[in-house]
Write a protein that holds these residues in place. Structure first.
Motif, PDB file in Angstrom:
ATOM      1  N   LEU A 126     -14.191  48.812  49.294  1.00 16.25           N
ATOM      2  CA  LEU A 126     -14.611  47.753  48.382  1.00 16.25           C
ATOM      3  C   LEU A 126     -15.935  47.138  48.834  1.00 16.25           C
ATOM      4  O   LEU A 126     -16.810  46.851  48.007  1.00 16.25           O
ATOM      5  N   ASN A 127     -16.100  46.945  50.120  1.00 17.15           N
ATOM      6  CA  ASN A 127     -17.377  46.439  50.638  1.00 17.15           C
ATOM      7  C   ASN A 127     -18.507  47.426  50.387  1.00 17.15           C
ATOM      8  O   ASN A 127     -19.618  47.033  50.023  1.00 17.15           O
ATOM      9  N   LEU A 128     -18.218  48.712  50.570  1.00 16.44           N
ATOM     10  CA  LEU A 128     -19.237  49.728  50.288  1.00 16.44           C
ATOM     11  C   LEU A 128     -19.581  49.744  48.794  1.00 16.44           C
ATOM     12  O   LEU A 128     -20.740  49.952  48.422  1.00 16.44           O
ATOM     13  N   LYS A 138     -24.502  52.535  40.367  1.00 12.98           N
ATOM     14  CA  LYS A 138     -23.288  52.211  39.615  1.00 12.98           C
ATOM     15  C   LYS A 138     -22.198  53.275  39.790  1.00 12.98           C
ATOM     16  O   LYS A 138     -21.025  52.948  39.952  1.00 12.98           O
ATOM     17  N   ARG A 139     -22.568  54.546  39.749  1.00 13.59           N
ATOM     18  CA  ARG A 139     -21.562  55.619  39.875  1.00 13.59           C
ATOM     19  C   ARG A 139     -20.879  55.598  41.235  1.00 13.59           C
ATOM     20  O   ARG A 139     -19.664  55.756  41.338  1.00 13.59           O
ATOM     21  N   LEU A 144     -16.138  54.310  44.517  1.00 12.89           N
ATOM     22  CA  LEU A 144     -15.584  53.605  45.675  1.00 12.89           C
ATOM     23  C   LEU A 144     -14.530  52.579  45.258  1.00 12.89           C
ATOM     24  O   LEU A 144     -13.526  52.392  45.953  1.00 12.89           O
ATOM     25  N   MET A 145     -14.742  51.932  44.109  1.00 16.78           N
ATOM     26  CA  MET A 145     -13.735  50.967  43.638  1.00 16.78           C
ATOM     27  C   MET A 145     -12.437  51.664  43.243  1.00 16.78           C
ATOM     28  O   MET A 145     -11.352  51.137  43.486  1.00 16.78           O
ATOM     29  N   GLU A 146     -12.535  52.839  42.660  1.00 16.24           N
ATOM     30  CA  GLU A 146     -11.328  53.589  42.316  1.00 16.24           C
ATOM     31  C   GLU A 146     -10.577  54.020  43.580  1.00 16.24           C
ATOM     32  O   GLU A 146      -9.354  53.967  43.636  1.00 16.24           O
ATOM     33  N   GLU A 147     -11.320  54.438  44.593  1.00 19.01           N
ATOM     34  CA  GLU A 147     -10.682  54.799  45.861  1.00 19.01           C
ATOM     35  C   GLU A 147     -10.025  53.580  46.502  1.00 19.01           C
ATOM     36  O   GLU A 147      -8.926  53.674  47.057  1.00 19.01           O
ATOM     37  N   LYS A 162     -11.261  43.381  40.074  1.00 21.00           N
ATOM     38  CA  LYS A 162     -11.519  42.938  38.704  1.00 21.00           C
ATOM     39  C   LYS A 162     -12.843  42.191  38.616  1.00 21.00           C
ATOM     40  O   LYS A 162     -13.615  42.385  37.674  1.00 21.00           O
ATOM     41  N   MET A 163     -13.110  41.313  39.604  1.00 18.78           N
ATOM     42  CA  MET A 163     -14.376  40.583  39.599  1.00 18.78           C
ATOM     43  C   MET A 163     -15.565  41.533  39.702  1.00 18.78           C
ATOM     44  O   MET A 163     -16.570  41.358  39.011  1.00 18.78           O
ATOM     45  N   MET A 164     -15.438  42.547  40.549  1.00 23.25           N
ATOM     46  CA  MET A 164     -16.550  43.484  40.710  1.00 23.25           C
ATOM     47  C   MET A 164     -16.761  44.298  39.437  1.00 23.25           C
ATOM     48  O   MET A 164     -17.898  44.586  39.066  1.00 23.25           O
ATOM     49  N   LYS A 165     -15.671  44.670  38.754  1.00 19.33           N
ATOM     50  CA  LYS A 165     -15.818  45.405  37.498  1.00 19.33           C
ATOM     51  C   LYS A 165     -16.503  44.541  36.443  1.00 19.33           C
ATOM     52  O   LYS A 165     -17.329  45.033  35.675  1.00 19.33           O
TER      53      LYS A 165
END
Length: 189
Positions: A126-128, A138-139, A144-147, A162-165
């Protein structure tokens, strides 16, 4: 702080002394020495400096945690790979407050070395993702968010994801400028 190999040698010597105490029929001393050797075996797998740095972080004392981590001079020789992963993870957390480029290096190193807990690995990813988002990748951030979501089995990071999305959606929208109701001539209509 003892080197990881010294800890194993000390544990072996103490176990040898425990066996000697057992042969001398000093059972109590032998049991106590076995328990003492278990401390060194435990500290082989869980480094004492990293444990103390985690305690400082629980109290939100970043400077104290950084001081403890700075006591490890050569992490690759003093720590086993998982401990070195946590060393880099903690350094990444602390450096991310000031320097994102250096924090990215620490987090990537922690990712390659691996961490024991999936929640810690999810936090690393998440930090990455946040760092990739600030660099307009973006990709990479989505991947990384999915992982991170997959690794977060107890849904502790759901709010942050959710906030990052939402931030990524705002990032993708074109920026509009509103003139405040004034035309070219500066008159209000």
């Amino acid at each position: 702080m003892f080197n990881k190999n010294i800890k194993l040698v000390l544990a072996a010597l103490i176990i040898g002394a425990a066996v000697w105490q057992f042969t001398e029929t000093n059972i109590g001393n032998g049991i106590m020495l076995i328990l003492l050797s278990l401390i060194f075996v435990f500290l082989y797998f869980k480094n004492e400096i990293i444990l103390l740095a985690f305690l400082r972080l629980r109290k939100q004392d970043f400077a104290g945690a950084k001081n403890w981590l700075d006591k490890i001079k050569n992490p690759s020789s003093a720590l086993v790979p998982k401990q070195e992963g946590y060393y880099n993870y903690l350094n990444g957390l602390m450096v991310s407050q000031t320097n994102m480029v250096e924090a990215e290096k620490y987090f990537k190193r922690a990712e390659t070395l691996g961490l024991n807990m999936d929640a810690d690995m999810a936090m690393t990813k998440l930090n990455l993702a946040g760092i990739a988002m600030t660099k307009n990748r973006k990709r990479d951030a989505e991947k990384l968010m999915e992982e991170a979501k997959r690794l977060d089995k107890h849904n502790m990071l759901d709010d942050q994801i959710k906030m990052m999305k939402q931030q990524m959606k705002k990032m993708g929208q074109p920026r509009q400028q509103f003139g405040g109701g004034r035309g070219r001539g500066g008159r209000r209509f």
